[in-house]
Write an enzyme that holds these catalytic residues in place. Structure first.
Site: not given
Ligand code: ASP
Length: 316
Positions: A182, A210, A212-213, A233-234, A236
């Site tokens: 991301t 779905r 994410g954040d 990032t991470g 979500g």
């Molecule tokens: N945060 C992103 C999600 O959950 C994924 C990512 O940061 O790689 O969609």
């Protein structure tokens, strides 16, 4: 002149030096530096923080190495559904899109939502219809195809697993070749205005629409001139439950914490307790920057008007 700065990330997760080849590492570093330079050039010319973060994100969305735009992961159904958000800290205006398909640069669509719709958040087919109406560039499915992403998805598509692109989750062999992330950018411009932007393909094998954040204002993306601009990032789900990006802002506004202290509190205490693997980048209206993560690595870079330029992948 007010000090100006840009910070970017290209995703966080189990990014290990032993999984990396020198060529791949070089390609990542180049990709990150190109994006930093694109954003910095806008700031240097006196452009706005929102234009700087957009310019940096477009470069990362066009780079197959990252999980956004062209390099987006496959969903359970074997397609790409992308999410993006942008926020201007000057007036708290924001635009976001979720589950869009075939849009070359989802961050441009998010910016279009911010500037040219009376809304903040558009999703799915409606967001695609808006893209067509506004003349946003679309690409055919083939443009978004990469063999690596396809193989990554094929290995888990018959399971209920979904995965963060940089995390092993029992997929060591598959993920040894992992390449994407991301992307996000935050910037402070010469007028002392700040902005944040995030763009993603989400998680491999995601289903049921779905989200994410990343496109959620306050969770993966937030900007307020009074406090900070943050892009996360991470994994979500914990970032959503922690309202992570806004929490940094709240800690600064109500507790008087510095950018670094507030980000450290959220990433290394709150999120860690919730198994919230990942990290975030931030900038405040004085141009101070921070990059903090609790995972093995985070693709990241920063450059400022004091002449500092840093690109990193692992913990130093
Ligand atoms: N945060 C992103 C999600 O959950 C994924 C990512 O940061 O790689 O969609």
């Amino acid at each position: 002149m007010h000090p100006y700065s840009i910070v970017i990330h290209g995703g966080a997760g189990t990014i290990l030096k032993e999984d990396m080849t020198p060529e791949l590492e070089k390609a990542y570093i180049q990709g990150l530096q190109d994006a930093v330079n694109a954003g910095f050039a806008v700031l240097e010319e006196g452009g706005s923080a929102t234009n700087a973060v957009k310019a940096a994100i477009v470069i990362l969305e066009d780079n197959l190495l990252f999980n956004a735009g062209r390099g987006s992961v496959f969903t359970k159904k074997g397609v790409q559904e992308m999410d993006a958000a942008i926020m201007d800290g000057k007036d708290l205006s924001a635009g976001a899109v979720a589950g869009v398909r075939n849009v070359r640069n989802p961050i441009e669509l998010a910016a279009e939502v911010m500037h040219s719709s009376n809304h903040v958040f558009l999703s799915g087919k409606g967001a695609n219809d808006f893209a067509i109406k506004q003349g946003i560039k679309l690409e055919p499915d083939e443009y978004f195809f990469s063999q690596f992403r396809y193989d990554q998805w094929k290995a888990i598509r018959d399971s209920d697993n979904y995965s963060l692109d940089h995390t092993h989750q029992n997929l060591e062999e598959l993920m040894r070749d992992k390449k994407f992330g991301t992307v996000g950018a935050v910037a402070c411009d010469q007028d002392g205005n700040i902005a944040a932007a995030t763009s993603t393909g989400g998680m491999t094998n995601k289903k049921y629409g779905r989200i994410g954040d990343s496109p959620l204002i306050g969770c993966g993306t937030y900007a307020n001139n009074k406090t900070a601009a943050i892009s996360c990032t991470g994994h979500g789900e914990p970032f959503i439950r922690a309202v992570a990006a806004h929490d940094v802002s709240a800690l600064m506004e109500y507790k008087g914490m510095s950018l670094q202290e507030a980000m450290n509190e959220v990433v290394n205490h709150k999120l860690l307790k919730m198994d919230g693997e990942g990290g975030m980048i931030g900038v405040d209206a004085k141009g101070n920057t921070a990059m903090i993560f609790n995972s093995a690595g985070m693709y990241r870079g920063m450059r400022n008007s004091h002449g500092e330029n840093v690109i990193g992948i692992y913990h130093d």
